[in-house]
Design an enzyme around this catalytic site. Sequence first.
Site, PDB file in Angstrom:
ATOM      1  N   HIS A 176       6.892  -4.489   5.380  1.00 52.65           N
ATOM      2  CA  HIS A 176       5.602  -3.970   4.896  1.00 52.65           C
ATOM      3  C   HIS A 176       4.858  -5.066   4.161  1.00 52.65           C
ATOM      4  O   HIS A 176       5.359  -5.623   3.189  1.00 52.65           O
ATOM      5  CB  HIS A 176       5.821  -2.746   4.001  1.00 52.65           C
ATOM      6  CG  HIS A 176       5.943  -1.487   4.789  1.00 52.65           C
ATOM      7  ND1 HIS A 176       5.346  -0.311   4.436  1.00 52.65           N
ATOM      8  CD2 HIS A 176       6.583  -1.248   5.949  1.00 52.65           C
ATOM      9  CE1 HIS A 176       5.618   0.615   5.347  1.00 52.65           C
ATOM     10  NE2 HIS A 176       6.376   0.071   6.269  1.00 52.65           N
ATOM     11  N   TYR A 204       5.233  -5.616  -7.544  1.00 56.34           N
ATOM     12  CA  TYR A 204       5.747  -4.709  -6.509  1.00 56.34           C
ATOM     13  C   TYR A 204       6.772  -5.423  -5.622  1.00 56.34           C
ATOM     14  O   TYR A 204       7.827  -4.868  -5.316  1.00 56.34           O
ATOM     15  CB  TYR A 204       4.591  -4.153  -5.660  1.00 56.34           C
ATOM     16  CG  TYR A 204       4.994  -2.928  -4.861  1.00 56.34           C
ATOM     17  CD1 TYR A 204       4.727  -1.644  -5.328  1.00 56.34           C
ATOM     18  CD2 TYR A 204       5.666  -3.056  -3.646  1.00 56.34           C
ATOM     19  CE1 TYR A 204       5.109  -0.525  -4.607  1.00 56.34           C
ATOM     20  CE2 TYR A 204       6.060  -1.945  -2.917  1.00 56.34           C
ATOM     21  CZ  TYR A 204       5.769  -0.678  -3.402  1.00 56.34           C
ATOM     22  OH  TYR A 204       6.165   0.438  -2.688  1.00 56.34           O
ATOM     23  N   TYR A 219       0.004   5.517  -2.050  1.00 49.33           N
ATOM     24  CA  TYR A 219       0.187   6.096  -3.382  1.00 49.33           C
ATOM     25  C   TYR A 219      -1.150   6.706  -3.776  1.00 49.33           C
ATOM     26  O   TYR A 219      -2.126   5.971  -3.939  1.00 49.33           O
ATOM     27  CB  TYR A 219       0.554   5.017  -4.402  1.00 49.33           C
ATOM     28  CG  TYR A 219       1.938   4.411  -4.253  1.00 49.33           C
ATOM     29  CD1 TYR A 219       2.166   3.326  -3.425  1.00 49.33           C
ATOM     30  CD2 TYR A 219       3.011   4.922  -4.989  1.00 49.33           C
ATOM     31  CE1 TYR A 219       3.435   2.758  -3.318  1.00 49.33           C
ATOM     32  CE2 TYR A 219       4.283   4.355  -4.893  1.00 49.33           C
ATOM     33  CZ  TYR A 219       4.486   3.285  -4.052  1.00 49.33           C
ATOM     34  OH  TYR A 219       5.736   2.720  -3.957  1.00 49.33           O
ATOM     35  N   PRO A 270      10.294   6.706 -10.102  1.00 49.96           N
ATOM     36  CA  PRO A 270      10.336   6.114  -8.757  1.00 49.96           C
ATOM     37  C   PRO A 270       9.032   5.433  -8.311  1.00 49.96           C
ATOM     38  O   PRO A 270       9.041   4.719  -7.305  1.00 49.96           O
ATOM     39  CB  PRO A 270      10.659   7.306  -7.853  1.00 49.96           C
ATOM     40  CG  PRO A 270      10.238   8.504  -8.632  1.00 49.96           C
ATOM     41  CD  PRO A 270      10.426   8.169 -10.078  1.00 49.96           C
ATOM     42  N   LYS A 304      11.546   0.729  -7.921  1.00 48.24           N
ATOM     43  CA  LYS A 304      12.308  -0.363  -8.540  1.00 48.24           C
ATOM     44  C   LYS A 304      13.797  -0.045  -8.745  1.00 48.24           C
ATOM     45  O   LYS A 304      14.593  -0.951  -9.009  1.00 48.24           O
ATOM     46  CB  LYS A 304      11.698  -0.715  -9.908  1.00 48.24           C
ATOM     47  CG  LYS A 304      10.353  -1.390  -9.804  1.00 48.24           C
ATOM     48  CD  LYS A 304      10.508  -2.839  -9.399  1.00 48.24           C
ATOM     49  CE  LYS A 304       9.228  -3.471  -8.918  1.00 48.24           C
ATOM     50  NZ  LYS A 304       9.190  -3.802  -7.517  1.00 48.24           N
TER      51      LYS A 304
HETATM   52  C1  PHB Z   1      10.606   6.595  -0.742  1.00 48.97           C
HETATM   53  O1  PHB Z   1      10.368   6.252   0.421  1.00 48.97           O
HETATM   54  O2  PHB Z   1      11.424   7.476  -1.005  1.00 48.97           O
HETATM   55  C2  PHB Z   1       9.856   5.946  -1.845  1.00 48.97           C
HETATM   56  C3  PHB Z   1       9.018   4.875  -1.563  1.00 48.97           C
HETATM   57  C4  PHB Z   1       8.319   4.275  -2.588  1.00 48.97           C
HETATM   58  C5  PHB Z   1       8.439   4.738  -3.872  1.00 48.97           C
HETATM   59  C6  PHB Z   1       9.296   5.777  -4.164  1.00 48.97           C
HETATM   60  C7  PHB Z   1      10.006   6.399  -3.140  1.00 48.97           C
HETATM   61  O3  PHB Z   1       7.730   4.161  -4.862  1.00 48.97           O
END
Ligand code: PHB
Length: 388
Positions: free
Chosen positions: A72, A384, A200, A292, A296
């Site tokens: 990504h 990130y 997000y 989450p 991280k």
């Molecule tokens: C996930 O794919 O479960 C996931 C991805 C990014 C995040 C948190 C969870 O920031």
Amino acid sequence: MRTQVAIIGAGPSGLMLGRLLEQAGVDAVIIERKSPDYVLGRIRAGVLEQGAMDLLDAAGVGERMHAEGLIHRGVDLAFDGDMLNINFEKLIGKHVMVYGQTEVTRDLMDARRQTGALTIYDADDVAIHDFDGTAPRVTYRKDGVTHTLDCDVIAGCDGFHGVCRASVPENSVTSFERVYPFGWLGVLVDQPPVAEELIYAHHERGFALCSMRSNTRSRYYVQVPSDEKVENWSDDRFWDELRARLNPATAAVLKTGASIEKSVAPLRSFVAEPLRFGSLFLAGDAAHIVPPTGAKGLNLAMSDVKVLAEAFIERFVEGSMAGTDGYSAKVLQRIWKAERFSWWMTSLLHTFPETGNFGRRIQRAEFDYLAGSLAAQQSLAENYVGLP
Ligand code: PHB
Ligand code: APR
């Protein structure tokens, strides 16, 4: 029974530590209270930083990640429907890998099974003793029989609710904690992801995240109150809520279906200090929790055990205590930076019941600042993809 390193917990931290020690010829036994299937049944985040990818490679377990993981090059942020692409590759020349934690765990388990290294699963009543001295012990019960494992050091890789941190006298450890008044309701579905990159999204109804595990399996989340019951959420209700929080163009192309997993996870920031108590060393979720947002958790666990493995190798192969003496201070520096970033992303993207309209305007200003500032975008990108 006797070993050099007794590792408590066979999650990604314990398994990776075991692997790195085995490669260096340091003897370790892993003791886990659940079964292998139970450990593999836990669905968790799936974004690997470059450092975690490098560690999987160095441990000789990166092959499937490279074959099946998805590179990504950025993420999308959405704020009340306005989209902002953060292109890591353009901003800082780096990328991340989408590859589920479950798969990382499976690869490490397979590698351990192949070499025949000892993991004791389904161990009951695991307890650690005498770790303030130089001859610590671990006891556990298996099939009704009590066993003792003598060791030189204990690695507490037993997660947030494990026995290791809980065994440290209360006045020897300081906890730093923030519990958020919400959780994430997550759904796993066998449908292609709604977009190429992760989204997000901040919305006045609450945060939403569009993520994925592969080109045919997607993972979605919506912010819910922390006491929300998963039983209250039919698949239809979940999809309606998710669509309501995405911008209309994204919502229109969302492919829904029957969920194959659905659960609520609370959001918490937590750090214990220090992370070494005599012969006991904490790593991964036993040492810290991040919300989450920013993914991280697994990456921090991997960087902890990399440093801890180096420290144990120094001690048992080279006979130097410098690494184990410096472990806590060294990993805490990186831990706090990841705590800061996870807290910041959480603060920007969620709705907070108590902050009112002032808080919402500040969040909007933060988003607008990001959208207009390459420096701010670079800062997000370097955090990130992972700080050194
Ligand atoms: C996930 O794919 O479960 C996931 C991805 C990014 C995040 C948190 C969870 O920031
Ligand atoms: N005795 C033995 N094993 C235990 C005990 C105990 N008393 N308590 C817990 N365990 C085991 C759990 O069953 C689990 O398999 O320790 C393991 C800890 O694994 P994780 O919780 O996955 O923690 P860790 O390996 O540090 O991985 C961190 O997990 O929560 C995510 O975001 C986090 O991705 C990060 C990763």
